[in-house]
Scaffold this motif. Structure first.
Motif, PDB file in Angstrom:
ATOM      1  N   LEU A  92       3.308   5.729  11.321  1.00 10.34           N
ATOM      2  CA  LEU A  92       4.356   5.494  10.332  1.00 10.34           C
ATOM      3  C   LEU A  92       5.696   6.081  10.771  1.00 10.34           C
ATOM      4  O   LEU A  92       6.750   5.515  10.494  1.00 10.34           O
ATOM      5  CB  LEU A  92       3.957   6.087   8.976  1.00 10.34           C
ATOM      6  CG  LEU A  92       2.958   5.287   8.139  1.00 10.34           C
ATOM      7  CD1 LEU A  92       2.517   6.099   6.928  1.00 10.34           C
ATOM      8  CD2 LEU A  92       3.569   3.964   7.687  1.00 10.34           C
TER       9      LEU A  92
ATOM     10  N   ALA B 138       5.710  11.073   6.765  1.00  8.39           N
ATOM     11  CA  ALA B 138       5.023   9.812   6.469  1.00  8.39           C
ATOM     12  C   ALA B 138       5.120   9.429   4.992  1.00  8.39           C
ATOM     13  O   ALA B 138       5.418   8.261   4.670  1.00  8.39           O
ATOM     14  CB  ALA B 138       3.575   9.878   6.925  1.00  8.39           C
TER      15      ALA B 138
ATOM     16  N   GLU C   1       6.842   6.005   3.393  1.00  3.52           N
ATOM     17  CA  GLU C   1       6.133   5.102   2.476  1.00  3.52           C
ATOM     18  C   GLU C   1       6.877   4.918   1.161  1.00  3.52           C
ATOM     19  O   GLU C   1       6.906   3.823   0.603  1.00  3.52           O
ATOM     20  CB  GLU C   1       4.727   5.643   2.195  1.00  3.52           C
ATOM     21  CG  GLU C   1       3.792   5.571   3.389  1.00  3.52           C
ATOM     22  CD  GLU C   1       2.420   6.116   3.068  1.00  3.52           C
ATOM     23  OE1 GLU C   1       1.436   5.401   3.332  1.00  3.52           O
ATOM     24  OE2 GLU C   1       2.323   7.245   2.558  1.00  3.52           O
TER      25      GLU C   1
END
Length: 246
Positions: free
Chosen positions: A101, A122, A126
């Motif tokens: 990610l 990460a 997101e």
């Protein structure tokens, strides 16, 4: 620029076929290779090894392959065979996706973000996207130069971003590998070397040296000497005999 994500080649489910015993053997071989990679000092190698280990462990846990090895519980298998505790297994599984990610961020800074740093960034990727996570990373670098978990969390707080990373999540713990595991890992590395430095490679090297002139010939001779030195060290080690208890 670093490849995305750091040239890792995680084990795919469709590659794990055959009987449970065959699937377990493939997963364990992948874990041994990942452990070797993680031992390298290069940051990219450490991240790559973590990704590959996490992918293999995810398959092992999902398919309950520890039972094929004769262990009723994952905890016992992890402690005895993998030399890691239950927490570490699941942290490794999570780490198969976190570094991926944040890979674009690592590429932009040309410095791989380690699993602990990815654990902070990460969730920001997101929730808020790559641009916002990059701003956090840049702010952390500007505040002290060295990017740490603490500096990343501080930068996120300055930007009024909620960081969902658990504050007290225990870090993965690995016990020291057993001596025979170290020896087995070394053998695996030697086999990789042998597949590269075979007779064909040396013959091709001699031919290239002959065509290239004195400089190439000298370089090849240095390489041959170095290989011979390493082989001599290995031969000496294999002649070691343990002392017989009296």
């Amino acid at each position: 620029m670093l490849p995305d994500p750091f040239e890792a080649v995680p084990l795919q489910r469709d590659q794990v076929t055959g009987t449970p015993a065959e699937r377990l053997a493939l997963v364990e071989d992948t874990l041994r290779r990942a452990k070797l990679t993680e031992r390298e000092s290069v940051r990219a190698a450490r991240v790559r090894g973590r990704i590959e280990a996490g992918a293999a462990l995810a398959i092992l846990v999902e398919d309950e392959l520890h039972k094929e090895a004769g262990y009723a519980s994952l905890d016992e298998y992890a402690a005895t065979v993998l030399h890691m505790d239950h927490t570490a297994v699941y942290e490794f599984i999570k780490d198969r996706t976190r570094p991926a990610l944040v890979a674009p961020l690592s590429k932009s800074t040309n410095r791989p973000l380690l699993p602990a740093q990815a654990k902070v960034l990460a969730p920001i990727v997101e929730t808020h996207g790559q641009d916002k996570a990059r701003t956090v990373l840049e702010r952390a670098e500007a505040n002290g130069g060295k990017v740490t978990v603490a500096s990343l969390e501080a930068a996120a707080q300055e930007l009024e971003l909620e960081v969902t990373t658990p504050k007290k999540s225990p870090a993965p713990r690995r016990s020291a590998p057993a001596p025979l595991d170290v020896l087995e890992a070394g053998l695996l590395a030697l086999r990789e070397v042998r597949s590269t430095l075979d007779k064909t490679a040396f013959r091709a090297g001699w031919d290239a040296a002959a065509a290239g002139g004195e400089a190439d010939a000298e370089r090849l001779e240095q390489l041959r000497t170095a290989v011979s030195d390493e082989a001599r060290t290995i031969r000496a080690a294999t002649r070691w005999e343990p002392k017989t208890p009296t």
